[in-house]
Design an enzyme around this catalytic site. Structure first.
Site, PDB file in Angstrom:
ATOM      1  N   ASN A  37      33.603-113.834   7.608  1.00  0.00           N
ATOM      2  CA  ASN A  37      33.524-112.613   6.792  1.00  0.00           C
ATOM      3  C   ASN A  37      32.177-112.530   6.069  1.00  0.00           C
ATOM      4  O   ASN A  37      32.076-111.998   4.975  1.00  0.00           O
ATOM      5  CB  ASN A  37      34.685-112.584   5.782  1.00  0.00           C
ATOM      6  CG  ASN A  37      34.883-111.209   5.169  1.00  0.00           C
ATOM      7  OD1 ASN A  37      34.507-110.186   5.762  1.00  0.00           O
ATOM      8  ND2 ASN A  37      35.412-111.164   3.962  1.00  0.00           N
ATOM      9  N   SER A 127      42.637-117.913  -8.778  1.00  0.00           N
ATOM     10  CA  SER A 127      42.644-116.472  -9.035  1.00  0.00           C
ATOM     11  C   SER A 127      43.699-116.128 -10.076  1.00  0.00           C
ATOM     12  O   SER A 127      44.736-116.798 -10.184  1.00  0.00           O
ATOM     13  CB  SER A 127      42.968-115.756  -7.724  1.00  0.00           C
ATOM     14  OG  SER A 127      43.310-114.413  -7.962  1.00  0.00           O
ATOM     15  N   TYR A 152      48.718-114.058  -0.122  1.00  0.00           N
ATOM     16  CA  TYR A 152      47.418-114.499  -0.645  1.00  0.00           C
ATOM     17  C   TYR A 152      47.604-115.181  -2.002  1.00  0.00           C
ATOM     18  O   TYR A 152      47.109-116.278  -2.240  1.00  0.00           O
ATOM     19  CB  TYR A 152      46.459-113.301  -0.786  1.00  0.00           C
ATOM     20  CG  TYR A 152      45.314-113.563  -1.733  1.00  0.00           C
ATOM     21  CD1 TYR A 152      44.226-114.337  -1.334  1.00  0.00           C
ATOM     22  CD2 TYR A 152      45.322-113.068  -3.043  1.00  0.00           C
ATOM     23  CE1 TYR A 152      43.193-114.610  -2.216  1.00  0.00           C
ATOM     24  CE2 TYR A 152      44.292-113.332  -3.923  1.00  0.00           C
ATOM     25  CZ  TYR A 152      43.229-114.100  -3.497  1.00  0.00           C
ATOM     26  OH  TYR A 152      42.210-114.372  -4.374  1.00  0.00           O
ATOM     27  N   LYS A 156      47.058-119.322  -3.405  1.00  0.00           N
ATOM     28  CA  LYS A 156      46.287-119.808  -4.566  1.00  0.00           C
ATOM     29  C   LYS A 156      47.181-120.677  -5.444  1.00  0.00           C
ATOM     30  O   LYS A 156      46.763-121.714  -5.952  1.00  0.00           O
ATOM     31  CB  LYS A 156      45.722-118.632  -5.368  1.00  0.00           C
ATOM     32  CG  LYS A 156      44.629-117.865  -4.650  1.00  0.00           C
ATOM     33  CD  LYS A 156      43.362-118.686  -4.480  1.00  0.00           C
ATOM     34  CE  LYS A 156      42.290-117.945  -3.698  1.00  0.00           C
ATOM     35  NZ  LYS A 156      41.130-118.768  -3.365  1.00  0.00           N
ATOM     36  N   TYR A 180      39.774-116.676 -11.397  1.00  0.00           N
ATOM     37  CA  TYR A 180      38.916-115.512 -11.598  1.00  0.00           C
ATOM     38  C   TYR A 180      39.754-114.258 -11.726  1.00  0.00           C
ATOM     39  O   TYR A 180      40.730-114.079 -11.015  1.00  0.00           O
ATOM     40  CB  TYR A 180      37.997-115.214 -10.410  1.00  0.00           C
ATOM     41  CG  TYR A 180      37.389-116.365  -9.703  1.00  0.00           C
ATOM     42  CD1 TYR A 180      36.871-117.451 -10.376  1.00  0.00           C
ATOM     43  CD2 TYR A 180      37.296-116.321  -8.317  1.00  0.00           C
ATOM     44  CE1 TYR A 180      36.281-118.485  -9.684  1.00  0.00           C
ATOM     45  CE2 TYR A 180      36.704-117.345  -7.619  1.00  0.00           C
ATOM     46  CZ  TYR A 180      36.205-118.430  -8.319  1.00  0.00           C
ATOM     47  OH  TYR A 180      35.643-119.438  -7.618  1.00  0.00           O
TER      48      TYR A 180
HETATM   49  C1  UD1 Z   1      43.102-109.587  -5.919  1.00  0.00           C
HETATM   50  C2  UD1 Z   1      43.284-110.603  -7.010  1.00  0.00           C
HETATM   51  C3  UD1 Z   1      41.935-111.114  -7.446  1.00  0.00           C
HETATM   52  C4  UD1 Z   1      41.151-111.618  -6.250  1.00  0.00           C
HETATM   53  C5  UD1 Z   1      41.036-110.547  -5.193  1.00  0.00           C
HETATM   54  C6  UD1 Z   1      40.397-111.095  -3.943  1.00  0.00           C
HETATM   55  C7  UD1 Z   1      45.257-109.927  -8.264  1.00  0.00           C
HETATM   56  C8  UD1 Z   1      45.777-109.330  -9.496  1.00  0.00           C
HETATM   57  N1  UD1 Z   1      43.938-109.981  -8.155  1.00  0.00           N
HETATM   58  O1  UD1 Z   1      42.429-108.530  -6.438  1.00  0.00           O
HETATM   59  O2  UD1 Z   1      42.109-112.154  -8.363  1.00  0.00           O
HETATM   60  O3  UD1 Z   1      39.838-111.960  -6.663  1.00  0.00           O
HETATM   61  O4  UD1 Z   1      42.349-110.102  -4.832  1.00  0.00           O
HETATM   62  O5  UD1 Z   1      40.318-110.117  -2.960  1.00  0.00           O
HETATM   63  O6  UD1 Z   1      45.979-110.379  -7.402  1.00  0.00           O
HETATM   64  N2  UD1 Z   1      42.309-100.294  -4.732  1.00  0.00           N
HETATM   65  C9  UD1 Z   1      42.346 -98.946  -4.424  1.00  0.00           C
HETATM   66  N3  UD1 Z   1      41.706 -98.543  -3.279  1.00  0.00           N
HETATM   67  C10 UD1 Z   1      41.052 -99.399  -2.441  1.00  0.00           C
HETATM   68  C11 UD1 Z   1      41.027-100.778  -2.765  1.00  0.00           C
HETATM   69  C12 UD1 Z   1      41.673-101.189  -3.928  1.00  0.00           C
HETATM   70  O7  UD1 Z   1      42.920 -98.143  -5.148  1.00  0.00           O
HETATM   71  O8  UD1 Z   1      40.526 -98.962  -1.405  1.00  0.00           O
HETATM   72  C13 UD1 Z   1      42.969-100.734  -5.970  1.00  0.00           C
HETATM   73  C14 UD1 Z   1      44.028-101.806  -5.733  1.00  0.00           C
HETATM   74  O9  UD1 Z   1      45.289-101.228  -5.453  1.00  0.00           O
HETATM   75  C15 UD1 Z   1      43.994-102.537  -7.067  1.00  0.00           C
HETATM   76  C16 UD1 Z   1      42.525-102.422  -7.512  1.00  0.00           C
HETATM   77  O10 UD1 Z   1      41.975-101.336  -6.774  1.00  0.00           O
HETATM   78  O11 UD1 Z   1      44.796-101.887  -8.008  1.00  0.00           O
HETATM   79  C17 UD1 Z   1      41.714-103.655  -7.185  1.00  0.00           C
HETATM   80  O12 UD1 Z   1      41.962-104.012  -5.847  1.00  0.00           O
HETATM   81  P1  UD1 Z   1      41.099-105.126  -5.079  1.00  0.00           P
HETATM   82  O13 UD1 Z   1      39.653-104.898  -5.314  1.00  0.00           O
HETATM   83  O14 UD1 Z   1      41.581-105.179  -3.676  1.00  0.00           O
HETATM   84  O15 UD1 Z   1      41.432-106.445  -5.810  1.00  0.00           O
HETATM   85  P2  UD1 Z   1      42.882-107.033  -6.242  1.00  0.00           P
HETATM   86  O16 UD1 Z   1      43.827-106.871  -5.139  1.00  0.00           O
HETATM   87  O17 UD1 Z   1      43.245-106.566  -7.592  1.00  0.00           O
END
Ligand code: UD1
Length: 337
Positions: A37, A127, A152, A156, A180
């Protein structure tokens, strides 16, 4: 002679920024990454920033023979920072076995090699996902971990247990798990950043690639959460701040400043921010209107989380310097975030 540090996943997003900070602090770095990746271009860009070419070997740590062979050929490693892992919450719901294999077997292979080759120190990339959806916010390191919402997250949590149990059973080992919150941003040089291969899974690279015209539109996963504006709340931390915390954790272990053989720290800023606030923040900072639409919630997502950072501030001596509004939104080409 400089201390030699192995960084697994060192061409990835947090890994590459950490390699830079380690080199700038005088450490010799060798990277293992399978480039599943990330790209080998990152190695050249690290060298452009620091003037030093990191050592590099390309293989997957699932391969025990290759992992052992690496340690036979590379003597004198004092510590490992283990980033290499699969990391997309949504993807992990669809491909649980891939996540368990990639994330658990690799840590176990590394720990077995640490014991066999007498490498005493490890910093593990954990995480905030281990807290699941917490009952009380913000979360401290004492907040009980919950059943994770995704495979996932489970990897962790289980990896933390594997690390803790292995350290308890092997008194020569010391480790720090860093939990993190969501890393975003890029190095100020714009030479390294978040550069996932294929379609990004995380919010901010999707935002920047949509702004740059590489993606047609951004999906906002859910606007019916019980939050300030209905979208999910996370805590976003600058990746360079995060990288610096790894150098401090390594120094803590190498200098014997750790209080316990296994320690845990939350790494965050202490501020929760919603998905819609990120979008508006990006639009305000760049003047670019984002094409987005609200869609259903994403499987595996929690509603909201943010950190209590007191323990990391006081005990680790580390504080995030940037808040989410100053997170290098200007590198919005999709190439550097
Ligand atoms: C998760 C983990 C974080 C980790 C990361 C690694 C949790 C709470 N957090 O982050 O610790 O570093 O994975 O990948 O489990 N979203 C949208 N549209 C998009 C993409 C994301 O709305 O296209 C929203 C998601 O639903 C979420 C937020 O943005 O609410 C952040 O998402 P993302 O950046 O994927 O990270 P997490 O899943 O929160």
């Amino acid at each position: 002679m400089a201390n030699k540090i192995l960084v697994t996943g060192g061409t990835g997003y947090i890994g590459s920024h950490t390699v830079v900070e380690l080199q700038l602090s005088g450490y010799e770095v060798i990277i293992i990454d399978d480039l599943s990746n990330s790209s080998s271009e990152v190695l050249k860009n690290i060298e452009k920033i620091t003037g030093i070419k990191p050592g590099f070997e390309q293989f997957n740590l699932i391969d025990k023979d290759k992992t052992e062979d690496f340690f036979i050929r590379n003597e004198g490693i004092q510590a490992i920072i283990h980033f290499a892992a699969s990391k997309a919450v949504g993807e992990s719901v669809e491909k649980p076995l891939m996540y368990y294999r990639n994330n658990l077997v690799t840590l176990m292979n590394l720990l077995e090699c640490q014991i066999k080759f007498s490498i005493p120190n490890i910093v593990f990339s954990s995480s905030c996902t281990v807290y699941g959806q917490p009952d009380v916010l913000p979360v401290t390191e004492q907040t009980p971990r919950k059943d994770a919402e995704s495979p996932y997250g489970n990897t962790k949590r289980v990896n933390e247990d594997i690390l803790r149990d292995t350290i308890f059973a092997n008194h020569q080992l010391k480790g720090i798990a860093l939990r993190y919150f969501n890393p975003i941003g890029a190095h100020p040089s714009a030479l390294i950043g978040e550069l996932p291969l294929g379609v990004p899974q995380n919010l901010v690279p999707f935002v920047t690639q949509t702004a740059a015209g590489l993606r047609k539109e951004l999906n906002v996963f859910g606007d019916d959460y019980n939050t300030i504006d209905g979208s999910a709340v996370r805590e976003y931390i600058n990746v360079v701040d995060l990288a610096k915390a790894h150098v401090i954790a390594i120094e803590r272990l190498l200098n014997g400043k750790n209080k316990l053989n296994y320690e845990i720290f939350n790494l965050g800023t202490g501020t929760g921010v919603s998905v819609l606030q990120i979008i508006k923040g990006f639009e305000n900072a760049t003047g670019i209107k984002l094409n987005y639409k609200i869609v259903a919630r994403r499987a595996g997502d929690i509603e909201q989380i943010w950190a209590d950072t007191v323990y990391a501030n006081e005990e680790l001596g580390w504080t995030a310097e940037k808040d989410w509004k100053k997170l290098y939104f200007r590198h919005g080409s999709g190439k550097n975030m």
